[in-house]
Structures are given as C-alpha cells and as structure tokens.
Design a protein around this motif. Structure first.
Motif, PDB file in Angstrom:
ATOM      1  N   UNK A 186     -14.806   4.844   2.362  1.00 26.42           N
ATOM      2  CA  UNK A 186     -14.047   4.148   3.172  1.00 26.42           C
ATOM      3  C   UNK A 186     -14.063   2.601   3.107  1.00 26.42           C
ATOM      4  N   UNK A 187     -14.730   2.132   1.811  1.00 28.66           N
ATOM      5  CA  UNK A 187     -14.782   0.787   1.648  1.00 28.66           C
ATOM      6  C   UNK A 187     -13.916   0.598   0.492  1.00 28.66           C
ATOM      7  N   UNK A 188     -13.008  -0.521   0.842  1.00 27.97           N
ATOM      8  CA  UNK A 188     -11.915  -0.847  -0.474  1.00 27.97           C
ATOM      9  C   UNK A 188     -12.136  -2.298  -0.822  1.00 27.97           C
ATOM     10  N   UNK A 189     -12.744  -2.254  -2.217  1.00 28.31           N
ATOM     11  CA  UNK A 189     -13.049  -3.383  -2.889  1.00 28.31           C
ATOM     12  C   UNK A 189     -11.847  -3.996  -3.558  1.00 28.31           C
ATOM     13  N   UNK A 190     -10.928  -4.869  -3.355  1.00 29.70           N
ATOM     14  CA  UNK A 190      -9.490  -5.240  -4.141  1.00 29.70           C
ATOM     15  C   UNK A 190      -9.467  -6.526  -4.000  1.00 29.70           C
ATOM     16  N   UNK A 191      -8.201  -6.608  -4.629  1.00 27.40           N
ATOM     17  CA  UNK A 191      -7.501  -8.013  -4.500  1.00 27.40           C
ATOM     18  C   UNK A 191      -6.723  -8.056  -3.216  1.00 27.40           C
ATOM     19  N   UNK A 192      -6.383  -9.434  -3.050  1.00 28.11           N
ATOM     20  CA  UNK A 192      -5.373  -9.486  -1.870  1.00 28.11           C
ATOM     21  C   UNK A 192      -3.974  -8.803  -2.105  1.00 28.11           C
ATOM     22  N   UNK A 193      -3.686  -8.768  -3.435  1.00 26.21           N
ATOM     23  CA  UNK A 193      -2.299  -7.842  -3.457  1.00 26.21           C
ATOM     24  C   UNK A 193      -2.629  -6.601  -3.222  1.00 26.21           C
ATOM     25  N   UNK A 194      -3.659  -5.707  -3.198  1.00 27.07           N
ATOM     26  CA  UNK A 194      -3.705  -4.429  -2.887  1.00 27.07           C
ATOM     27  C   UNK A 194      -3.804  -4.507  -1.506  1.00 27.07           C
ATOM     28  N   UNK A 195      -4.443  -5.321  -0.905  1.00 24.56           N
ATOM     29  CA  UNK A 195      -4.127  -5.330   0.684  1.00 24.56           C
ATOM     30  C   UNK A 195      -2.913  -5.755   1.143  1.00 24.56           C
ATOM     31  N   UNK A 196      -1.980  -6.410   0.485  1.00 30.39           N
ATOM     32  CA  UNK A 196      -0.470  -6.343   0.955  1.00 30.39           C
ATOM     33  C   UNK A 196       0.130  -5.122   0.636  1.00 30.39           C
ATOM     34  N   UNK A 197      -0.073  -4.466  -0.356  1.00 31.48           N
ATOM     35  CA  UNK A 197       0.512  -3.159  -0.711  1.00 31.48           C
ATOM     36  C   UNK A 197       0.101  -2.139   0.354  1.00 31.48           C
ATOM     37  N   UNK A 198      -1.214  -2.387   0.844  1.00 29.93           N
ATOM     38  CA  UNK A 198      -1.525  -1.284   1.806  1.00 29.93           C
ATOM     39  C   UNK A 198      -0.903  -1.433   3.233  1.00 29.93           C
ATOM     40  N   UNK A 199      -0.581  -2.548   3.471  1.00 25.87           N
ATOM     41  CA  UNK A 199       0.400  -2.917   4.686  1.00 25.87           C
ATOM     42  C   UNK A 199       1.691  -2.436   4.619  1.00 25.87           C
ATOM     43  N   UNK A 200       2.317  -2.600   3.478  1.00 26.22           N
ATOM     44  CA  UNK A 200       3.698  -2.292   3.247  1.00 26.22           C
ATOM     45  C   UNK A 200       3.678  -0.583   3.246  1.00 26.22           C
ATOM     46  N   UNK A 201       2.547   0.050   2.885  1.00 26.68           N
ATOM     47  CA  UNK A 201       2.631   1.522   2.769  1.00 26.68           C
ATOM     48  C   UNK A 201       2.510   1.740   4.259  1.00 26.68           C
ATOM     49  N   UNK A 202       1.785   1.153   5.053  1.00 24.84           N
ATOM     50  CA  UNK A 202       1.501   1.691   6.585  1.00 24.84           C
ATOM     51  C   UNK A 202       2.944   1.459   7.287  1.00 24.84           C
ATOM     52  N   UNK A 203       3.997   0.177   6.470  1.00 24.92           N
ATOM     53  CA  UNK A 203       4.950   0.074   7.310  1.00 24.92           C
ATOM     54  C   UNK A 203       6.178   1.047   7.018  1.00 24.92           C
ATOM     55  N   UNK A 204       5.981   1.902   5.864  1.00 25.19           N
ATOM     56  CA  UNK A 204       6.991   2.602   5.590  1.00 25.19           C
ATOM     57  C   UNK A 204       8.187   1.920   4.965  1.00 25.19           C
TER      58      UNK A 204
END
Length: 283
Positions: free
Chosen positions: A59-77
C-alpha cells in the motif's frame, strides 16, 4: 488541516525521518494507501529498494508528483492520456503552420520550420502552464503587447485546442485537470493517512495548488526542504521562496528535531560556507 515542514541541511537525516514516519503510519493504518513522492525516478528507485530491504510495505506508493496527479485523475473518472513528447512537438508544428496560413505569423514566419523554434515554443508553453497561465489569459494580456507576444499567444491557444480536440494532455495540462477536480470536489476524500514529499527544493504553481487542496483532505502531509531555520544565506534563497510559497497556501507547522549534518569534513565545510564571501579555501 496543515502541512508539516522539515527544514534541515543536506545529509542531515530528513529522508530517514520520512521513512520512520512512513513505517509508523503503516503500522497504524495497514489497509490504507500512503504516498511517498520524490523528484525523479532515480530517487524513487532508491527509496523502493530501501523499503524492500526492510521487508516491504503493502500500500506504499513511491512515485513522482506526476504519478500522484494521474492517481487523482483516475479517481475523478476523468483520466486523460499523456501525450508523448513526439506528439506534443507535432501539434506545436501544426499550430505554427495554421497560424502562418492565417497570415498571423509575420514576426516568426522566417523561422517557423526551424526545429529550434519548435523546441523553444515547447519550453515556453511548458513554463506558461507551470505558472498557471491559461491560453485565454495570455491572449488577453498580449492585446496591447508586442507583435511577437501576440503571435506566441495565438500559437499557444491553437496548440492547446489541438491537444484537447485529440483527447490528449501534456504533463502540465494534467496538473490543471487535477487542480480543477480538487477545486470542484472539495468533499472527495482519498483516505490517505500520510503524504510525504522528500527531496524537492521548489514546486510549480499547479503543484502548490494541488498540495493546498490536498491539505484539506489528507490526514497528514510532510514536506522536507534543504536549508536551515534562518535561511539567510544566498544559497538558501530558492528554498526560502519555496517555504514562503507553502506558507501562502495553507497553515504550516515546522518539525522540530535534532537534525545534524552527516557529511564528511571537507563537504561539511563546503556546505556551510558555499556562497559566503571571504571563506577560507577547502583544504
């Protein structure tokens, strides 16, 4: 909610502190996602390797800021594919050609087909987007400006229209979409107990807006910055500006602790005296 800020010199234990916080939070929230953001893939690989050596952490995600942005967009649909660099440059060339065909490129017309011009526009558009300057705002700003700026604004607007018409976005455009989603969905809760940002010395305006909005829905956000409490040296000016920018978006609490330089003597002397007039040479 607020953001915790840890400011201390290089090699003083900031990353070790972040990792301890990560593992402690993992124990308290074994079924929730934790994000550990770093500036680039090299640092991400090093952090992942360390976590693996400690037994791993689900459950730990080590990533760049861009990956976090894509995660937010995935959640937004509202996930939008990231345009490859080759496609971005192709669309810029098309935007240049269309503007020239309209006879709106008299200033840049002679260099319109030069590869260097396309690269320069790519850099300029990226800078504009990182500063949250939207095409319509830039166009309005250049109405009474020079011909070169007016042409730049038209190519910028045409490029953005083309990106959206094809259903693609560049990295900076994805950040815009994430900020818009967070602004229009204040009740969205990602259920992240901890978000860590380690190794950064500055943030773009979209990143700052994202952090400010996430501070309302993420339980804990921890950010590290190089420097010291005074931030009085010239070499700390960039870090001080970042600290002020963070303070402008949300409430900040500084992490207290015994963080001492762990550099070997010559490097420690260099770190403490870099940019100081009259300092003795390193021996």
């Amino acid at each position: 909610m607020l953001i915790e800020l840890l400011v201390s010199p290089p090699a003083s234990g900031k990353t070790s502190y972040c990792l301890k916080r990560l593992f402690n939070t993992r124990k308290d929230h074994p079924h929730k996602d934790i994000w550990f953001l770093v500036p680039d893939g090299y640092q991400a690989t090093a952090i992942r390797q360390y976590i693996a050596e400690q037994g791993g952490a689900l459950g730990v995600h080590v990533a760049t800021f861009g990956s976090l942005i894509r995660e937010i967009l995935e959640a937004s649909g509202n996930s939008v594919p990231l345009a490859p660099s080759a496609l971005v440059r192709k669309l810029i060339r098309q935007a240049i050609a269309e503007t020239y065909e309209k006879k709106h490129l008299s200033h840049y017309g002679a260099i319109r087909e030069k590869p260097g011009f396309v690269n320069a526009l790519h850099t300029r558009f990226s800078d504009l987007k990182r500063s949250l300057v939207y095409p319509e705002d830039f166009t309005a700003h250049t109405v009474d400006q020079s011909k070169s700026l007016q042409e730049l604004a038209e190519v910028y607007a045409t490029y953005q229209e083309k990106l959206q018409s094809f259903g693609w976005e560049d990295p900076e455009g994805l950040s815009w979409l994430a900020v818009e989603f967070l602004k229009t969905n204040p009740d969205w809760h990602p259920n992240w107990p901890l978000l860590i940002l380690d190794g950064f010395d500055s943030f773009t305006k979209p990143q700052l807006e994202t952090l400010g909005l996430l501070s309302n829905v993420v339980e804990e956000i921890l950010i590290t910055l190089p420097g010291d409490k005074e931030m009085s040296r010239a070499v700390h000016r960039r870090f001080l500006e970042t600290q002020k920018a963070l303070q402008a978006i949300t409430k900040i609490i500084e992490v207290e602790g015994d963080f001492e330089d762990q550099l070997v003597s010559p490097l420690l002397y260099l770190e403490k005296n870099l940019g100081i007039s009259g300092a003795e040479p390193v021996s």
